[in-house]
Write an enzyme that holds these catalytic residues in place. Sequence first.
Site, PDB file in Angstrom:
ATOM      1  CB  SER A  36      -0.962   0.100   1.303  1.00 38.50           C
ATOM      2  OG  SER A  36      -1.762   1.188   1.219  1.00 38.50           O
ATOM      3  N   GLY A  37       0.597   2.250  -0.893  1.00 36.78           N
ATOM      4  CA  GLY A  37       1.252   3.428  -0.972  1.00 36.78           C
ATOM      5  C   GLY A  37       2.599   3.209  -1.941  1.00 36.78           C
ATOM      6  N   GLY A  39       2.587   2.973  -5.147  1.00 34.67           N
ATOM      7  CA  GLY A  39       2.374   3.594  -6.374  1.00 34.67           C
ATOM      8  C   GLY A  39       1.762   2.924  -7.466  1.00 34.67           C
ATOM      9  CE  LYS A  40      -0.826  -2.009  -4.947  1.00 37.43           C
ATOM     10  NZ  LYS A  40      -0.443  -1.111  -3.769  1.00 37.43           N
ATOM     11  CB  SER A  41      -3.640   3.519  -7.916  1.00 41.13           C
ATOM     12  OG  SER A  41      -4.297   2.481  -7.286  1.00 41.13           O
ATOM     13  CB  SER A 108      -2.269  -9.380  -5.388  1.00 38.89           C
ATOM     14  OG  SER A 108      -1.452  -8.576  -6.152  1.00 38.89           O
TER      15      SER A 108
END
Length: 199
Positions: A36-37, A39-41, A108
């Site tokens: 989380s955080g 930078g995936k999105s 994931s």
Amino acid sequence: MLASTNITWHNSKVTKEDRQKQKNHKSPVIWFTGLSGSGKSTVSVELEKALYEHGAHAYRLDGDNVRHGLNKNLGFSPEDRKENIRRIGEVAKLMNDAGLITLTAFISPYREDRDQVRELLEDGEFIEVFVKCSVEECEKRDPKGLYQKARAGEIKGFTGIDAPYEEPKNPEVVVETDKMELHESVEAIMNYLKEKQYI
């Protein structure tokens, strides 16, 4: 095992290859995984835009967005995380068959779950992108304030704090977002797609 009975697969007269030919590109599933955080999105949003500008038909499935609809009945227990990824894998497979390039941005955390999605697809159709970023940097960014809540004990089973994240062993692409600019990460993935003749 199927819970449904008395069902039969109904074939189409238009194949995946027909749809890919029409769109003039292949239809891989580009699977972003990372903390989380990490930078995936952010990277997937920019990649979707770059693919659109390139003339490719792409669609992005984002972890939070999907939990607003398809997976709104799931929590964050290991069992629910597994089901979350299973459902997304099945949706991604349908989009792959439709001839679309599918981008998925999900933590994931479990290798086994990601590998099961890979097995749903034909060889070469699953592109695992490891969005690599140290937990320290992710915690500094903390765009949703989740690390702070996890440290305060308000969130239990938070990946990277009190729940595991299993890094990919052989991802197709690695982008180190604590060392690379956003455009460099997008460029690295676009170059991979061009080199391997997906687009």
